[in-house]
Design a protein around this motif. Sequence first.
Motif, mmCIF file in Angstrom:
data_model
loop_
_atom_site.group_PDB
_atom_site.id
_atom_site.type_symbol
_atom_site.label_atom_id
_atom_site.label_comp_id
_atom_site.label_asym_id
_atom_site.label_seq_id
_atom_site.Cartn_x
_atom_site.Cartn_y
_atom_site.Cartn_z
ATOM 1 N N ARG A 1 14.391 2.780 -5.814
ATOM 2 C CA ARG A 1 14.198 1.333 -5.785
ATOM 3 C C ARG A 1 13.067 0.874 -6.699
ATOM 4 N NH1 ARG A 1 15.921 2.339 -0.417
ATOM 5 N NH2 ARG A 1 17.619 0.946 0.232
ATOM 6 N N GLY A 2 12.283 1.817 -7.204
ATOM 7 C CA GLY A 2 11.179 1.449 -8.081
ATOM 8 C C GLY A 2 10.065 0.713 -7.365
ATOM 9 N N ILE A 3 9.719 1.171 -6.167
ATOM 10 C CA ILE A 3 8.685 0.514 -5.366
ATOM 11 C C ILE A 3 7.821 1.545 -4.662
ATOM 12 C CG2 ILE A 3 10.181 0.284 -3.322
ATOM 13 C CD1 ILE A 3 8.852 -2.423 -2.805
ATOM 14 N N GLY A 4 6.527 1.241 -4.559
ATOM 15 C CA GLY A 4 5.608 2.094 -3.816
ATOM 16 C C GLY A 4 4.763 1.247 -2.889
ATOM 17 N N TRP A 5 4.296 1.827 -1.799
ATOM 18 C CA TRP A 5 3.438 1.086 -0.876
ATOM 19 C C TRP A 5 2.433 2.017 -0.235
ATOM 20 C CZ3 TRP A 5 8.343 2.598 0.181
ATOM 21 C CH2 TRP A 5 8.616 3.233 1.389
ATOM 22 N N THR A 6 1.272 1.462 0.047
ATOM 23 C CA THR A 6 0.227 2.208 0.741
ATOM 24 C C THR A 6 -0.262 1.377 1.914
ATOM 25 O OG1 THR A 6 -1.933 3.304 0.534
ATOM 26 C CG2 THR A 6 -1.603 1.316 -0.797
ATOM 27 N N LEU A 7 -0.364 2.019 3.057
ATOM 28 C CA LEU A 7 -0.926 1.405 4.253
ATOM 29 C C LEU A 7 -2.189 2.177 4.602
ATOM 30 C CD1 LEU A 7 -0.722 -0.637 6.610
ATOM 31 C CD2 LEU A 7 0.559 1.128 7.871
ATOM 32 N N LEU A 8 -3.330 1.495 4.518
ATOM 33 C CA LEU A 8 -4.620 2.113 4.781
ATOM 34 C C LEU A 8 -5.224 1.489 6.031
ATOM 35 C CD1 LEU A 8 -6.058 2.044 1.128
ATOM 36 C CD2 LEU A 8 -4.705 3.854 2.230
ATOM 37 N N THR A 9 -5.536 2.330 7.008
ATOM 38 C CA THR A 9 -6.155 1.847 8.243
ATOM 39 C C THR A 9 -7.356 2.730 8.582
ATOM 40 O OG1 THR A 9 -5.102 3.211 9.966
ATOM 41 C CG2 THR A 9 -3.788 1.406 9.040
ATOM 42 N N GLN B 1 1.620 3.271 -9.149
ATOM 43 C CA GLN B 1 2.310 2.691 -10.297
ATOM 44 C C GLN B 1 2.435 3.704 -11.428
ATOM 45 O OE1 GLN B 1 0.835 -1.096 -11.644
ATOM 46 N NE2 GLN B 1 2.118 -1.078 -13.478
ATOM 47 N N GLY B 2 1.422 4.558 -11.593
ATOM 48 C CA GLY B 2 1.485 5.596 -12.611
ATOM 49 C C GLY B 2 2.619 6.574 -12.387
ATOM 50 N N ASP C 1 7.656 -2.342 -12.472
ATOM 51 C CA ASP C 1 7.393 -3.280 -13.562
ATOM 52 C C ASP C 1 5.989 -3.873 -13.506
ATOM 53 O OD1 ASP C 1 7.530 -5.085 -11.470
ATOM 54 O OD2 ASP C 1 9.373 -6.046 -12.137
ATOM 55 N N GLY C 2 5.181 -3.413 -12.533
ATOM 56 C CA GLY C 2 3.792 -3.845 -12.456
ATOM 57 C C GLY C 2 3.509 -4.920 -11.437
ATOM 58 N N ARG C 3 4.510 -5.566 -10.881
ATOM 59 C CA ARG C 3 4.279 -6.571 -9.847
ATOM 60 C C ARG C 3 3.641 -5.912 -8.623
ATOM 61 N NH1 ARG C 3 9.149 -8.241 -7.723
ATOM 62 N NH2 ARG C 3 10.210 -6.527 -8.787
ATOM 63 N N LEU D 1 5.462 5.626 -10.728
ATOM 64 C CA LEU D 1 6.688 4.838 -10.854
ATOM 65 C C LEU D 1 7.069 4.569 -12.308
ATOM 66 C CD1 LEU D 1 6.165 2.225 -8.001
ATOM 67 C CD2 LEU D 1 8.036 3.874 -8.133
ATOM 68 N N ASP D 2 6.082 4.220 -13.133
ATOM 69 C CA ASP D 2 6.409 3.873 -14.520
ATOM 70 C C ASP D 2 6.152 5.002 -15.509
ATOM 71 O OD1 ASP D 2 3.642 3.900 -15.035
ATOM 72 O OD2 ASP D 2 3.456 1.723 -15.019
ATOM 73 N N GLY D 3 5.664 6.148 -15.001
ATOM 74 C CA GLY D 3 5.458 7.308 -15.844
ATOM 75 C C GLY D 3 4.168 7.319 -16.622
ATOM 76 N N SER D 4 3.346 6.284 -16.480
ATOM 77 C CA SER D 4 2.117 6.210 -17.259
ATOM 78 C C SER D 4 1.034 7.163 -16.767
ATOM 79 C CB SER D 4 1.574 4.786 -17.243
ATOM 80 O OG SER D 4 1.219 4.382 -15.920
ATOM 81 N N GLY D 5 1.146 7.598 -15.509
ATOM 82 C CA GLY D 5 0.109 8.454 -14.950
ATOM 83 C C GLY D 5 0.591 9.850 -14.639
ATOM 84 N N THR D 6 1.735 10.228 -15.204
ATOM 85 C CA THR D 6 2.283 11.540 -14.912
ATOM 86 C C THR D 6 3.135 12.009 -16.082
ATOM 87 O OG1 THR D 6 3.478 12.807 -13.223
ATOM 88 C CG2 THR D 6 4.348 10.634 -13.766
ATOM 89 N N THR D 7 3.771 13.151 -15.940
ATOM 90 C CA THR D 7 4.639 13.705 -16.978
ATOM 91 C C THR D 7 5.967 14.100 -16.343
ATOM 92 O OG1 THR D 7 3.941 16.004 -16.625
ATOM 93 C CG2 THR D 7 2.599 14.663 -18.130
#
Length: 331
Positions: A295-303, A233-234, A29-31, A236-242
């Motif tokens: 769950r509709g969630i994504g995360w990135t861990l950058l080190t 997010q693209g 949902d963009g949060r 998860l919400d379909g805006s960046g893919t097909t």
Amino acid sequence: MIDAAFASAEAAIAEGRIPGAALGVVHADGRRAIRHAGMAALVPQPEVLTENHWFDLASLSKVIATTTMILALAEQGRIDLDRPLTDAIPDLRQYDVANAAERKLTFRDCLAHRTFLPAVEPIYTYGDDPDRLRAFVLQREWKHGPHVYSDINFIMLGIAFERLTGQPLSACPFGEGLSYGPPPGPAVATEACTWRGRVLKGEVHDENCAALGGATGHAGLFGTVAGVLDFAQGLLDGSGTTPFQLDAIRTPIRDHRTCGWEKKFAGWHGGDACSAETIGHTGFTGTGLWIDFERGIGWTLLTNRVHPTRHRETGILELRQTTGDAVIAAS
């Protein structure tokens, strides 16, 4: 929520196991929320990590860039994923047309690491001319082995993309916060490279990618934590893919491998708490991205866990797993 999830990274920084880290979490949902701590560089000059620093994403290039672009070509009808790479690279092993097994490899084989190609090869030790090294990759008789995760698969996919489009990978447009290097902003330091004789900062860490020109199918992409979250997010919400691309990256081809990505499996870097509908990928420099569609969630861990050297134990696997579990627990 994100403070609890970032606690393991803060502990790793405090203990000196990694110099710095950034964690980003995004919902369908963009949060979103971002935390960062530690140092972008320790040597030759100390530099505090900020949210605006660009990370060398390493093998996240395979999924954010190459997989996305190859699947787009397939959806446009310009390639068939189950046709051989020779549709794009007719000169692949051109001196042994009748017998070369490389000429039978398909786009889907390479995307799913379903080939006999080796995991990696020190291509950079064979010369310093990018065009000559590309020719070396295409004409070499590669030693056959079992199916393994292979950089060579994606180097070939990158060459195929360049042949089909007539442009280098570095010319491809990305959203804000993603770019082939050098990045247009402050960069996180990686290794004190013995081959190049300097601490790498704003130039690609992967030696083969550097020797091949800095933008290849397996490495070379840089990104900010916000840029990687935008990509997530693209999805998860379909805006960046097909739907075509989503099906390809979520459907297993062999074991836990999909087109480009991997799905959750026992002991993987994404942790145990995520759903079975989670895909993810990691990068050697210490990066990672995971998408839990259920769950509709994504995360990135950058080190920057390879700074100033890769030759030490940083506990990156455990850090990724505990972080992923904490993200899900707090979602």
